[in-house]
Design an enzyme around this catalytic site. Structure first.
Site, PDB file in Angstrom:
ATOM      1  N   HIS A  68       0.797  -1.221   0.000  1.00  0.00           N
ATOM      2  CA  HIS A  68       0.000   0.000   0.000  1.00  0.00           C
ATOM      3  C   HIS A  68       0.832   1.274   0.000  1.00  0.00           C
ATOM      4  O   HIS A  68       0.288   2.364  -0.073  1.00  0.00           O
ATOM      5  CB  HIS A  68      -0.963   0.029   1.199  1.00  0.00           C
ATOM      6  CG  HIS A  68      -0.261   0.292   2.507  1.00  0.00           C
ATOM      7  ND1 HIS A  68       0.431  -0.673   3.174  1.00  0.00           N
ATOM      8  CD2 HIS A  68      -0.121   1.423   3.235  1.00  0.00           C
ATOM      9  CE1 HIS A  68       0.949  -0.164   4.285  1.00  0.00           C
ATOM     10  NE2 HIS A  68       0.642   1.122   4.344  1.00  0.00           N
TER      11      HIS A  68
HETATM   12  C1  UD1 Z   1      -1.877   5.176   6.452  1.00  0.00           C
HETATM   13  C2  UD1 Z   1      -0.553   5.550   7.121  1.00  0.00           C
HETATM   14  C3  UD1 Z   1       0.473   4.421   6.927  1.00  0.00           C
HETATM   15  C4  UD1 Z   1      -0.096   3.081   7.368  1.00  0.00           C
HETATM   16  C5  UD1 Z   1      -1.412   2.833   6.640  1.00  0.00           C
HETATM   17  C6  UD1 Z   1      -2.045   1.530   7.050  1.00  0.00           C
HETATM   18  C7  UD1 Z   1      -0.079   7.972   7.124  1.00  0.00           C
HETATM   19  C8  UD1 Z   1       0.790   9.012   6.566  1.00  0.00           C
HETATM   20  N1  UD1 Z   1       0.019   6.757   6.557  1.00  0.00           N
HETATM   21  O1  UD1 Z   1      -1.641   5.128   5.052  1.00  0.00           O
HETATM   22  O2  UD1 Z   1       1.610   4.706   7.690  1.00  0.00           O
HETATM   23  O3  UD1 Z   1       0.826   2.065   7.058  1.00  0.00           O
HETATM   24  O4  UD1 Z   1      -2.309   3.906   6.947  1.00  0.00           O
HETATM   25  O5  UD1 Z   1      -3.189   1.260   6.305  1.00  0.00           O
HETATM   26  O6  UD1 Z   1      -0.810   8.236   8.055  1.00  0.00           O
HETATM   27  N2  UD1 Z   1      -9.029   4.921   2.168  1.00  0.00           N
HETATM   28  C9  UD1 Z   1     -10.286   4.364   2.091  1.00  0.00           C
HETATM   29  N3  UD1 Z   1     -10.874   3.945   3.246  1.00  0.00           N
HETATM   30  C10 UD1 Z   1     -10.272   4.062   4.455  1.00  0.00           C
HETATM   31  C11 UD1 Z   1      -8.995   4.642   4.527  1.00  0.00           C
HETATM   32  C12 UD1 Z   1      -8.384   5.068   3.379  1.00  0.00           C
HETATM   33  O7  UD1 Z   1     -10.859   4.229   1.030  1.00  0.00           O
HETATM   34  O8  UD1 Z   1     -10.870   3.642   5.458  1.00  0.00           O
HETATM   35  C13 UD1 Z   1      -8.351   5.342   0.937  1.00  0.00           C
HETATM   36  C14 UD1 Z   1      -8.612   6.771   0.564  1.00  0.00           C
HETATM   37  O9  UD1 Z   1      -8.735   6.833  -0.809  1.00  0.00           O
HETATM   38  C15 UD1 Z   1      -7.335   7.478   0.982  1.00  0.00           C
HETATM   39  C16 UD1 Z   1      -6.289   6.413   0.793  1.00  0.00           C
HETATM   40  O10 UD1 Z   1      -6.959   5.185   1.088  1.00  0.00           O
HETATM   41  O11 UD1 Z   1      -7.090   8.623   0.233  1.00  0.00           O
HETATM   42  C17 UD1 Z   1      -5.107   6.570   1.699  1.00  0.00           C
HETATM   43  O12 UD1 Z   1      -5.511   6.640   3.055  1.00  0.00           O
HETATM   44  P1  UD1 Z   1      -4.627   7.474   4.127  1.00  0.00           P
HETATM   45  O13 UD1 Z   1      -5.206   7.378   5.477  1.00  0.00           O
HETATM   46  O14 UD1 Z   1      -4.379   8.820   3.598  1.00  0.00           O
HETATM   47  O15 UD1 Z   1      -3.216   6.744   4.127  1.00  0.00           O
HETATM   48  P2  UD1 Z   1      -2.848   5.192   4.002  1.00  0.00           P
HETATM   49  O16 UD1 Z   1      -2.279   4.974   2.656  1.00  0.00           O
HETATM   50  O17 UD1 Z   1      -3.956   4.306   4.457  1.00  0.00           O
END
Ligand code: UD1
Length: 357
Positions: free
Chosen positions: A204
């Site tokens: 991811h």
């Molecule tokens: C975050 C953490 C990372 C961790 C990961 C575990 C930061 C900088 N990064 O990254 O360290 O390893 O979580 O999963 O905080 N999204 C959904 N549903 C959700 C959550 C996210 O659809 O419940 C999608 C959204 O499109 C979002 C993308 O995932 O834009 C990224 O989510 P985000 O929380 O920004 O960071 P992660 O890549 O999950």
């Protein structure tokens, strides 16, 4: 005494559970604030349920956004909660945007902050998590490290010894507690898996999944390897979205699934022949389970998983992945040992420290 925990993203929840339980056993008042950084049921609710955590007392519902938006939204929405509840300690976990945002709010309000999983360093400032770790450790009052390398990193940065306590790994607490429950699910789960021997993949990180050519090359290599050892690949929402844009059609030997809950994923990891990942926590979980792990990153903030555990850093070269994957599949995987203090009692040590101050 009131302890307020701030969590927001999937890897935070398994770290909160043992600290919360140990503080509850000591009769401390506790509040859980969920920032809402992860909001899908499969990324959040299932973990609260399976870890036996109570519902969060507050949900800040920040959701997704740019790093600045997400961090700023947590700060704006958390500040009034801290002012209103006046906790004796705020505990933040890991290295996600919610961690640094909460630490900043509390430092400015002069409310004491404890950072669980302090001191880890990848020395790679292109990772948002490294920035979050550096800033959080600079301003938190109490730095609770999982391993000796964390203490050494903090000493090198000039952090006073009094602020640092090596407590061990809270992820190990949760894993060791829930492994029997995960194993109970195995008979049913194995029916849905491709066979006795299989690999588990999770990816991811932006460096692996955001750039279409890189992601395409990676999944093509995995598709090729899955002909030799079937692969199960639970998809993070970000990876699912990127794969959709790349238009990847997996072969039957490469199963793309929904994100797994904690217990199913633990059962899968513990029965896997090999795990391929770019996660931080999974490098640790495979070391605890003694399962070989191939990490698709150039560096790791968790070096004990390489020096003592079962982890091998692959970097970005897919030929190295092919070679190492085949070596493990042929039975030449790393065996490893458990790092000191990854003994299932880190939550107890943290609760003792927090209640003594
Ligand atoms: C975050 C953490 C990372 C961790 C990961 C575990 C930061 C900088 N990064 O990254 O360290 O390893 O979580 O999963 O905080 N999204 C959904 N549903 C959700 C959550 C996210 O659809 O419940 C999608 C959204 O499109 C979002 C993308 O995932 O834009 C990224 O989510 P985000 O929380 O920004 O960071 P992660 O890549 O999950």
């Amino acid at each position: 005494m009131l302890v307020l925990h701030v969590v927001g993203a999937r890897p935070n929840f398994m770290k909160l559970a043992p600290v919360h339980a140990a503080l509850a056993r000591r009769g401390a008042g506790q509040l859980i604030v969920h920032t809402g950084q992860h909001y899908d049921a499969a990324m959040s609710d299932v973990f609260f349920r399976e870890l036996g955590l109570p519902e969060p007392d507050r949900n800040l519902n920040v959701g997704s956004g740019s790093h600045a938006e997400q961090t700023a939204d947590v700060m704006r929405r958390l500040e009034p909660v801290i002012v209103e509840t006046k906790p004796d300690w705020v505990v933040v976990y890991g290295d996600v945007n919610s961690t640094v945002a909460a630490a900043l709010v509390c430092a400015k309000l002069l409310v004491r902050v404890a950072h669980v999983e302090a001191g880890l360093r990848s020395r790679d400032l292109t990772m948002p998590e490294e920035i979050n770790r550096l800033v959080t450790d600079r301003i938190a009052d109490l730095l609770l490290t999982p391993s000796a390398d964390g203490d050494e990193n903090l000493a090198t940065e000039g952090v006073a010894k009094e602020r640092v306590r090596c407590v061990g790994n809270v992820m190990a607490d949760t894993l060791l507690r829930l492994l029997p429950a995960a194993n109970d699910r195995w008979p049913e789960l194995r029916e849905r898996l491709p066979g006795e021997r299989f690999a588990v993949v999770t990816l991811h990180r932006p460096s692996n999944v955001d750039e279409p050519a890189r992601l395409r090359a990676l999944v093509d290599a995995l598709a090729e390897l899955s002909a030799e050892l079937p692969i199960v690949f639970p998809l993070h929402p970000r990876t699912r979205e990127s794969l959709r844009r790349v238009g990847f059609e997996p072969p039957a030997t490469l199963a793309l699934t929904e994100p797994a809950g904690y217990l199913d994923f633990l059962a899968m990891q513990s029965h896997a022949t090999v795990v391929v990942t770019d996660s931080g926590g999974i490098q640790e979980e495979t070391t605890i389970l003694g399962v070989p792990c191939l990490t698709m990153r150039e560096n790791t903030e968790r070096p004990v998983t390489v020096t003592l555990g079962t982890n091998t850093l692959i970097g970005s070269d897919l030929d190295v992945l092919r070679r190492e994957f085949r070596a493990v599949a042929a039975g030449r995987g790393k065996r490893g040992t458990l790092p000191p203090l990854w003994d299932g009692r880190a939550g107890e040590r943290i609760a003792d420290i927090l209640t003594a101050q």
